[in-house]
Design a protein around this motif. Structure first.
Motif, PDB file in Angstrom:
ATOM      1  N   THR A  15       0.818  -1.219   0.000  1.00  0.00           N
ATOM      2  CA  THR A  15       0.000   0.000   0.000  1.00  0.00           C
ATOM      3  C   THR A  15       0.848   1.264   0.000  1.00  0.00           C
ATOM      4  OG1 THR A  15      -0.139  -0.103   2.421  1.00  0.00           O
ATOM      5  CG2 THR A  15      -1.922  -1.125   1.168  1.00  0.00           C
ATOM      6  N   ALA A  16       2.184   1.096  -0.103  1.00  0.00           N
ATOM      7  CA  ALA A  16       3.120   2.230  -0.118  1.00  0.00           C
ATOM      8  C   ALA A  16       2.946   3.102   1.112  1.00  0.00           C
ATOM      9  CB  ALA A  16       2.955   3.052  -1.392  1.00  0.00           C
ATOM     10  N   THR A  17       2.984   2.465   2.280  1.00  0.00           N
ATOM     11  CA  THR A  17       2.806   3.201   3.529  1.00  0.00           C
ATOM     12  C   THR A  17       3.785   2.713   4.586  1.00  0.00           C
ATOM     13  OG1 THR A  17       1.104   1.623   4.258  1.00  0.00           O
ATOM     14  CG2 THR A  17       0.340   3.630   3.164  1.00  0.00           C
ATOM     15  N   TYR A  18       4.071   3.597   5.511  1.00  0.00           N
ATOM     16  CA  TYR A  18       4.715   3.229   6.769  1.00  0.00           C
ATOM     17  C   TYR A  18       3.647   3.458   7.835  1.00  0.00           C
ATOM     18  CZ  TYR A  18       8.415   2.495  10.204  1.00  0.00           C
ATOM     19  OH  TYR A  18       9.192   1.972  11.207  1.00  0.00           O
ATOM     20  N   GLU A  19       3.215   2.379   8.503  1.00  0.00           N
ATOM     21  CA  GLU A  19       2.073   2.465   9.397  1.00  0.00           C
ATOM     22  C   GLU A  19       2.512   2.482  10.860  1.00  0.00           C
ATOM     23  OE1 GLU A  19      -1.111  -0.222   8.608  1.00  0.00           O
ATOM     24  OE2 GLU A  19      -0.901  -0.058   6.424  1.00  0.00           O
ATOM     25  N   LEU A  20       1.902   3.371  11.622  1.00  0.00           N
ATOM     26  CA  LEU A  20       2.161   3.492  13.048  1.00  0.00           C
ATOM     27  C   LEU A  20       0.854   3.289  13.803  1.00  0.00           C
ATOM     28  CD1 LEU A  20       4.393   6.700  13.055  1.00  0.00           C
ATOM     29  CD2 LEU A  20       5.173   4.335  13.276  1.00  0.00           C
ATOM     30  N   GLY A  21       0.832   2.279  14.682  1.00  0.00           N
ATOM     31  CA  GLY A  21      -0.333   2.058  15.513  1.00  0.00           C
ATOM     32  C   GLY A  21      -0.395   3.059  16.651  1.00  0.00           C
TER      33      GLY A  21
ATOM     34  N   GLU B 292       7.018  11.340  -2.501  1.00  0.00           N
ATOM     35  CA  GLU B 292       6.842  10.787  -3.838  1.00  0.00           C
ATOM     36  C   GLU B 292       5.809   9.666  -3.865  1.00  0.00           C
ATOM     37  OE1 GLU B 292      10.677   9.645  -5.245  1.00  0.00           O
ATOM     38  OE2 GLU B 292      11.450  11.688  -5.214  1.00  0.00           O
ATOM     39  N   GLY B 293       4.714   9.836  -3.130  1.00  0.00           N
ATOM     40  CA  GLY B 293       3.638   8.852  -3.111  1.00  0.00           C
ATOM     41  C   GLY B 293       3.695   7.887  -1.951  1.00  0.00           C
ATOM     42  N   PHE B 294       4.835   7.788  -1.281  1.00  0.00           N
ATOM     43  CA  PHE B 294       4.954   6.922  -0.109  1.00  0.00           C
ATOM     44  C   PHE B 294       4.517   7.712   1.123  1.00  0.00           C
ATOM     45  CE2 PHE B 294       7.125   4.916   3.436  1.00  0.00           C
ATOM     46  CZ  PHE B 294       6.933   3.565   3.176  1.00  0.00           C
ATOM     47  N   GLN B 295       3.586   7.147   1.926  1.00  0.00           N
ATOM     48  CA  GLN B 295       2.951   7.913   2.987  1.00  0.00           C
ATOM     49  C   GLN B 295       3.284   7.368   4.375  1.00  0.00           C
ATOM     50  OE1 GLN B 295      -1.245   8.343   2.351  1.00  0.00           O
ATOM     51  NE2 GLN B 295      -1.012   9.190   0.302  1.00  0.00           N
ATOM     52  N   LEU B 296       3.433   8.279   5.301  1.00  0.00           N
ATOM     53  CA  LEU B 296       3.560   7.944   6.713  1.00  0.00           C
ATOM     54  C   LEU B 296       2.175   8.078   7.338  1.00  0.00           C
ATOM     55  CD1 LEU B 296       5.158   7.342   9.317  1.00  0.00           C
ATOM     56  CD2 LEU B 296       5.589   9.809   9.503  1.00  0.00           C
ATOM     57  N   ILE B 297       1.641   6.942   7.842  1.00  0.00           N
ATOM     58  CA  ILE B 297       0.279   6.902   8.366  1.00  0.00           C
ATOM     59  C   ILE B 297       0.313   6.529   9.839  1.00  0.00           C
ATOM     60  CG2 ILE B 297      -1.882   5.595   8.298  1.00  0.00           C
ATOM     61  CD1 ILE B 297      -1.651   5.470   5.312  1.00  0.00           C
ATOM     62  N   GLN B 298      -0.416   7.293  10.632  1.00  0.00           N
ATOM     63  CA  GLN B 298      -0.585   6.948  12.041  1.00  0.00           C
ATOM     64  C   GLN B 298      -2.073   6.865  12.349  1.00  0.00           C
ATOM     65  OE1 GLN B 298       0.827   9.656  15.173  1.00  0.00           O
ATOM     66  NE2 GLN B 298       1.423   7.830  16.326  1.00  0.00           N
ATOM     67  N   TYR B 299      -2.461   5.798  13.046  1.00  0.00           N
ATOM     68  CA  TYR B 299      -3.855   5.648  13.428  1.00  0.00           C
ATOM     69  C   TYR B 299      -4.205   6.662  14.507  1.00  0.00           C
ATOM     70  CZ  TYR B 299      -4.107   1.484  10.592  1.00  0.00           C
ATOM     71  OH  TYR B 299      -4.099   0.625   9.525  1.00  0.00           O
ATOM     72  N   ALA B 300      -5.300   7.368  14.271  1.00  0.00           N
ATOM     73  CA  ALA B 300      -5.724   8.445  15.162  1.00  0.00           C
ATOM     74  C   ALA B 300      -7.233   8.395  15.331  1.00  0.00           C
ATOM     75  CB  ALA B 300      -5.296   9.795  14.594  1.00  0.00           C
ATOM     76  N   GLN B 301      -7.749   9.208  16.247  1.00  0.00           N
ATOM     77  CA  GLN B 301      -9.184   9.293  16.482  1.00  0.00           C
ATOM     78  C   GLN B 301      -9.658  10.738  16.405  1.00  0.00           C
ATOM     79  OE1 GLN B 301      -9.448   6.833  20.253  1.00  0.00           O
ATOM     80  NE2 GLN B 301     -11.087   5.848  19.088  1.00  0.00           N
TER      81      GLN B 301
END
Length: 683
Positions: free
Chosen positions: A479-485, A532-541
């Motif tokens: 998914t081209a992401t770096y995911e942070l819980g 460049e399309g790669f996303q840093l994602i953190q789960y939030a509320q």
């Protein structure tokens, strides 16, 4: 009294052969068709008695709608789209909600796979072996979990017989092929038995190459790595008595499919606080959605294996005061490897069970209802390069009650469910989590005039955070992401109101719904940074609101022809000017013409999907597109065996179309012009 149609002119006959109608759309001007029983409704209601809209695909309509994945099979229904991840993985999206908010069931028992974790993971349910597919939206899904805020998809199959065939055996066989992916697929199912014992066997084999897209795509004519090979088989046995049945089935599924758009250009990317650090990539422009130039064979692929045991049983009048006892249980051993070249890069495993026991009681002070218990366990682990979630064991337990009361032309419904969840994580730095939530819904249906009803439901439901939302930490290249819980996540609370107006009989029929779902502490992947399309994602509320409409209206023009208009729209945004939520479907509006003449039937469909420019931070807009589809079928006999021949042509104009709901929309556009031909026999 039925009306005998006049003999058509040659021109009218040519039109009828080109345009067809599903069996479910045949008009009855002097009689009313019985409502379809919705198995997933706790009270086994007819579709006309539901307080929220329900979609039921069965018979010829289901045969023509079926695709290789569950998401694509349902994507044409109002209010439903799909997560589209190439050819092998696609999950239903209902009213803009997906993942754990949409629960997929196999005849009432949860499908235990890894599809809720990521959109590149396939749903372990086979549409070609389905007898009926039901979609319950919003509050109707409460009996299956407060977390099913979007809805429930229930796939009904025949793997466990519920009766002994009258003539000793029965079954069906189907073969089909298409042009866009050069797909070849075949399926069979057969049931036999004698006395109180019934046996069943079924299977599917599918081989699809890389599919073609619409004209003008800069990546070429085919999506690299978009092949899909699937083998599924089941055997089942039941004891059938005068008051019910009890059966056991074993299902084995093997699949291999490519992961289009998979890109290792950003393997070294990592977060520095709320920012990405991707050193050494200056001057490159290889975002995951722009990677089109893989050679076939170099694209990573998934090799999936799922083994599942199902137990199903029903007993009428099990004890005084109760009308029915219903049991659904399943154990699944699921595994898939993500393979790059000749090496296994990551292995995902999910061992789980789900058990559900329901008791329907006789009317008490006018109230008829169902009380039930449910328990499930999911032992999930990921090992390898993209093991971005620590191993976890998730246990859930629930008790629920659904009641109805009828008074003249009114039907009232109330539901209550309480859930307990415990997550144990295998990590020295992460903490185990326990949570609980209570969900409640109230609904009413008023049949205020012959053939008309007005239904409304209000609900307040709790969804507990999943292990991935709590503990994710790492690169997810698919998914081209770096995911942070986020271990601080709490439960989210959905406050939903739904209003549905129906006309369910006569020359004019329609169903129109409006809904508003205000979700307190909505959990979502918030994009903090992008490179460049790669996303840093953190789960939030954040508080969020989903508002939408969906519906369709059909007019029988004469005994042979009918016309329909259908569409849907959903608007999803964060509260207090927080912006839009990502990957929300665009609005859709279409028309459909159907015809039936003797053994021929068919449909012509045109719809417009609008541009989606109400986008989240770091998200790109998606252009709209037009879609023209035709289908026809012919019912006949081969000897004494009933047979159906069908053809469907999708995207006849070969338009280049992109799905806004897809993580890889630019790397894997929708399928271009595609002609499918098939034959199905029943015996």
């Amino acid at each position: 009294m039925s009306v005998r149609p006049q003999q058509p002119t040659p021109l009218a006959l040519a039109i009828m052969l080109a345009f067809a109608a599903p069996a479910s759309a045949l008009a009855q001007q002097a009689a009313t068709l019985p409502a379809v029983t919705v198995s997933a409704s706790a009270l086994a209601l007819g579709s006309d008695d539901m307080s929220t809209p329900v979609t039921v695909l069965e018979g010829e309509e289901l045969v023509r709608a079926r695709e290789a994945t569950l998401g694509e099979t349902l994507a044409g229904q109002p209010g439903i789209t799909s997560s589209h991840f190439g050819a092998g993985a696609s999950r239903p999206i209902i009213r803009g909600m997906d993942g754990p908010r949409v629960k997929v069931l196999s005849d009432g028992a949860e499908v235990q796979d890894a599809s809720t974790i990521s959109p590149d993971h396939a749903v372990a349910a086979e549409p070609m072996l389905s007898e009926q597919i039901e979609v319950l939206r919003g509050p109707s899904a409460l009996a299956y979990g407060g977390g099913a805020v979007g809805g429930v998809v229930n796939v009904i199959d025949k793997k466990i017989p519920t009766r002994v065939p009258a003539k000793g055996f029965e079954g069906s066989a189907e073969v089909r092929a298409n042009s866009a992916a050069r797909e070849k697929a075949g399926a069979f199912e057969v049931t036999g038995g004698s006395g109180n014992i019934a046996f069943h066997a079924e299977g599917v084999k599918r081989d699809a190459k890389e599919y073609k897209v619409g004209s003008g795509w800069e990546g070429g004519s085919n999506v690299a790595g978009s092949y899909n090979k699937t083998d599924t088989g089941s055997v089942g046995v039941s004891w059938v008595g005068s008051r019910g049945f009890l059966g056991l089935a074993f299902t084995s599924q093997h699949a291999q499919y490519g992961l289009p758009g998979h890109n290792h250009e950003f393997e070294s990317c990592h977060p520095h606080g709320a920012h990405l650090h991707c050193g050494g990539h200056e001057g490159h422009d290889h975002g995951a959605e722009e990677e089109h130039d893989h050679e076939h064979g170099s694209v990573p692929f998934v090799k999936l294996k799922s083994e599942r045991w199902d137990v199903r049983g029903e007993l009428r009048d099990p004890m005084p005061g109760f009308a029915k006892l219903r049991l659904r249980a399943a154990f699944t051993d699921y595994k898939h490897d993500e393979i790059e070249g000749a090496e296994i890069a990551t292995t995902f495993k999910n061992k789980g069970h789900d058990a559900r026991l329901e008791m329907e009681h006789h009317p008490l002070f006018g109230w008829r209802g169902v009380v039930g218990l449910q328990t499930s366990k999911r032992d999930f682990s990921a090992l390898g390069e993209e093991a971005y979630v620590a191993p976890t064991v998730t246990k859930k337990h629930a008790a629920f009650l659904v009641e109805e009361y009828k008074l003249d032309q009114w039907r009232f419904e109330a539901g209550l469910r309480h859930e307990w969840q415990d997550i144990t994580v295998d990590s020295a730095t992460l903490q185990d989590r326990s949570a609980k939530g209570t969900s409640v819904s109230l609904g009413a249906v008023w049949k205020f005039a012959p053939q008309y009803s007005l239904g409304s439901t209000i609900s307040r439901t709790h969804r507990l955070p999943s292990a991935e939302e709590l503990y994710a930490h790492g690169v997810h290249m698919a998914t081209a992401t770096y995911e942070l819980g986020n271990q601080n996540l709490g439960k989210e609370t959905s406050n939903n109101i739904d209003l549905t107006l129906r006309k369910y009989a006569g020359a004019t029929t329609f169903s129109a719904s409006a809904y508003r779902n205000k979700v307190d502490n909505y959990i979502f992947g918030s994009t903090l940074d992008s490179h460049e399309g790669f996303q840093l994602i953190q789960y939030a509320q954040r508080d969020a609101t989903f508002t939408g409409v969906e519906g369709q209206v059909r007019q029988q023009l004469n005994p042979m022809f009918g016309a329909s208009v259908f569409g849907d729209y959903v608007r999803a945004k964060l509260a207090d000017g927080g912006g839009n939520l990502p990957r929300i479907p665009a609005q859709r509006l279409g028309v459909k013409f159907d015809a039936n003449w003797q053994a021929w039937s068919g449909v012509a469909e045109f719809y417009r999907v609008g541009k989606q420019d109400k986008i989240a931070a770091f998200e790109t807009a998606t252009p709209g597109y037009n879609m023209l589809n035709l289908s026809a079928n012919y019912d006949t006999r081969i000897g004494t065996t009933p047979a159906q021949f069908y053809v469907k042509a999708n995207n006849l104009t070969n338009e280049l179309a992109y799905s806004h709901t897809s993580f890889i929309k630019n790397a894997a556009p929708l399928t271009g012009r595609n002609v499918t031909v098939g034959m199905r026999v029943t015996f």
